[in-house]
Design an enzyme around this catalytic site. Structure first.
Site, PDB file in Angstrom:
ATOM      1  N   MET A  99       0.840  -1.204   0.000  1.00  0.00           N
ATOM      2  CA  MET A  99       0.000   0.000   0.000  1.00  0.00           C
ATOM      3  C   MET A  99       0.873   1.252   0.000  1.00  0.00           C
ATOM      4  SD  MET A  99      -3.470  -0.805   1.972  1.00  0.00           S
ATOM      5  CE  MET A  99      -2.890  -0.475   3.621  1.00  0.00           C
ATOM      6  N   GLY A 101       4.724 -10.365   4.084  1.00  0.00           N
ATOM      7  CA  GLY A 101       5.416 -10.261   5.366  1.00  0.00           C
ATOM      8  C   GLY A 101       4.682 -11.012   6.467  1.00  0.00           C
ATOM      9  N   GLN A 104      -3.120 -12.205   7.460  1.00  0.00           N
ATOM     10  CA  GLN A 104      -3.201 -11.962   6.007  1.00  0.00           C
ATOM     11  C   GLN A 104      -2.472 -13.072   5.251  1.00  0.00           C
ATOM     12  OE1 GLN A 104      -2.878  -8.057   3.787  1.00  0.00           O
ATOM     13  NE2 GLN A 104      -0.746  -8.721   3.671  1.00  0.00           N
ATOM     14  N   HIS A 159       9.095  -3.530   3.652  1.00  0.00           N
ATOM     15  CA  HIS A 159       8.743  -3.738   2.240  1.00  0.00           C
ATOM     16  C   HIS A 159      10.001  -4.044   1.427  1.00  0.00           C
ATOM     17  CE1 HIS A 159       5.498  -0.768   3.536  1.00  0.00           C
ATOM     18  NE2 HIS A 159       4.778  -1.760   3.067  1.00  0.00           N
TER      19      HIS A 159
END
Ligand code: AMP
Length: 283
Positions: free
Chosen positions: A30, A147, A153, A37
């Protein structure tokens, strides 16, 4: 390194790579990128011939009272970080490019998205599955990188990729932390100086829980109690949840056995932070 805004351009570029027999890695984000990241992007670069990074603040995964409008955005900074990590393409679509003006399809998981963040954020994982279905169909990667920071998730993604037969390898990546232990997050930018100091209580408390488990504690209730008591010592912290679940189905387990996920969500002021550890009990 190229930045593109349209689905058509991504498809054309990836098609050309595939024609040359190149493998493609994909890192969905995002944006407002940080070292966490970057570690995913670098892993993808090391395992694939080409790497695509998407930067998209996905509206369908935010509830009506959540931080969609205020979520930090800085595409120029993101572009520089992606380039420094060695990726080949940034896909940064506008919401209308992804969803048009009339969108009626949903994608969702059950069970694995029931507890933890799924219980507090009812539209969240449906939005994640939907946007990832679209990105997977657009980018058609060989591997996709996620991650461990967002452990539920990761479990949801593993499940829906298996259930829907996506021919994509899901690669988990370890949590990247600040020097004091706070898990890196784009949302850390919301914290005031005082709150930033207080936020270290999340990783500190998890560490106490992990030590107990490593020392042989096998009662989930006791581990939850150790973590809860530690979090309660910080006056700026308000607990959302402290849970012990199995790491595959994300269902509660009274006894610590197999591979467990110990996950917490804590408000520091108005900012909701998550963190976790995974522990595998060797038989
Ligand atoms: P986000 O931009 O927050 O949606 O995150 C995009 C990806 O980066 C997700 O797979 C996250 O789990 C991962 N990620 C975010 N923060 C970290 C971190 N501190 N360490 C490792 N991965 C992370």
């Amino acid at each position: 390194m190229r930045l593109v805004k349209t689905i058509k351009e991504v498809r054309e570029i990836v098609k050309e790579w595939k024609k040359q027999g190149l493998t493609v890695g994909y890192v969905p984000t995002m944006g407002y990128l940080h070292e966490g990241h970057k570690s995913l992007i670098e892993k993808s670069v090391s395992q694939n011939d080409r790497t695509v990074v998407s930067v998209f603040v996905n509206p369908t995964q935010f509830g009506p009272t959540e931080d969609l409008a205020s979520y930090p955005r800085d595409i120029e900074r993101d572009k520089a970080l992606v380039e420094s990590a060695g990726a080949d393409l940034v896909f940064n679509p506008e919401p209308v490019e992804m969803y048009g003006s009339h969108f009626t399809t949903t994608v969702n998981t059950t069970e694995v998205s029931e507890l933890l963040c799924g219980a507090r954020r009812p539209v969240h994982f449906g939005g994640v599955c939907l946007v990832l279905t679209k990105f997977f169909n657009i980018v058609t990667p060989d591997r996709a990188y996620f991650g461990q920071k967002d452990a539920q998730q990761l479990a949801v993604v593993r499940r829906f990729v298996k259930d829907l037969n996506f021919d994509i390898e899901i690669v988990p990546c370890p949590i990247v932390r600040e020097a004091d232990g706070l898990a890196k997050s784009s949302r850390n930018t919301y914290l005031s100086k005082e709150e930033r100091q207080a936020a270290v209580i999340l990783s500190k408390s998890l560490k106490l829980g992990l030590e107990a488990v490593k020392n042989g504690e096998r009662s989930s209730a006791k581990v939850i109690d150790i973590i809860t008591k530690s979090l309660e010592t910080e006056k700026l912290a308000r607990i959302d949840y402290v849970e012990v679940v199995d790491n595959e189905n994300i269902q509660r387990t009274d006894v610590i056995k197999g591979e467990v996920l110990v996950a917490i969500a804590v408000y520091i002021g108005k900012t909701r932070l998550i963190d976790n550890f995974i522990y595998k009990v060797e038989d």
